[in-house]
Design an enzyme around this catalytic site. Structure first.
Site, PDB file in Angstrom:
ATOM      1  N   CYS A   1      11.322  23.875 -71.617  1.00  0.00           N
ATOM      2  CA  CYS A   1      10.039  23.447 -71.062  1.00  0.00           C
ATOM      3  C   CYS A   1       9.998  23.985 -69.642  1.00  0.00           C
ATOM      4  CB  CYS A   1       9.836  21.935 -71.160  1.00  0.00           C
ATOM      5  SG  CYS A   1      10.858  20.893 -70.104  1.00  0.00           S
TER       6      CYS A   1
ATOM      7  N   ASP B   1       7.775  23.521 -75.257  1.00  0.00           N
ATOM      8  CA  ASP B   1       6.368  23.260 -75.016  1.00  0.00           C
ATOM      9  C   ASP B   1       5.783  24.545 -74.436  1.00  0.00           C
ATOM     10  OD1 ASP B   1       7.162  23.353 -72.349  1.00  0.00           O
ATOM     11  OD2 ASP B   1       6.377  21.385 -71.835  1.00  0.00           O
TER      12      ASP B   1
ATOM     13  N   THR C   1      10.842  22.623 -66.746  1.00  0.00           N
ATOM     14  CA  THR C   1      12.073  22.312 -66.015  1.00  0.00           C
ATOM     15  C   THR C   1      13.266  22.040 -66.914  1.00  0.00           C
ATOM     16  OG1 THR C   1      11.612  19.949 -65.978  1.00  0.00           O
ATOM     17  CG2 THR C   1      10.769  21.267 -64.119  1.00  0.00           C
TER      18      THR C   1
END
Length: 149
Positions: free
Chosen positions: A65, A8, A67
């Site tokens: 992403c 993302d 995390t």
């Protein structure tokens, strides 16, 4: 080996660094996006990479992403995926040796680029140990099958 890549916006820069790493080593990959740091929803990219691995278009996958957590949860919803969020090289090794993880998830906001690339290196080089671990991985598949339908 061909690697499915996805991220993302929170993992986009790290994914781009991983692409350079793979290119330098002659490792084939397919990038399933995202293609910028503009805000997007991570579940779609976790699913695309997971489907590519399950369908055999790619042998393994790497997701990024902020995390590593959200995108890994999404990928793990696809039957047959064992996606591990990893923040150190020992866990990278164990996720392959003991769990036969077929997708690696990394958090751009959690690990720096240098450590992330070392994690990728260890994860790609480590093979599944099989043996007693194969029975355990099969049990994970049994749980998945129980709740599939």
């Amino acid at each position: 080996m061909k690697i499915a890549l996805g991220s993302d916006h929170g993992g986009f820069k790290l994914k781009e660094e991983i692409k350079k790493y793979l290119e330098e080593r002659g490792i084939a990959y397919q990038d399933f996006g995202t293609n910028s740091s503009e805000s997007v929803d991570y579940p779609a990219f976790g699913m695309k990479v997971a489907e590519a691995v399950v369908e055999g278009a790619c042998e393994r996958g790497i997701l990024c992403c902020g995390t590593g957590i959200g995108i890994s949860i999404s990928a793990n919803k696809v039957p047959g995926i064992r996606c591990a969020v990893v923040t150190d090289t020992f866990s990278a090794q164990m996720s392959r040796e003991h769990n036969n993880a077929n997708i690696l998830a990394l958090g751009e906001r959690v690990v720096g680029v240098g450590l992330a690339l070392k994690i990728v290196e260890v994860w790609l080089e480590t093979e599944f140990a099989g043996g007693r671990h194969e029975n355990r991985v099969n049990q994970i598949g049994d749980i998945e099958a129980k709740y599939k339908g």
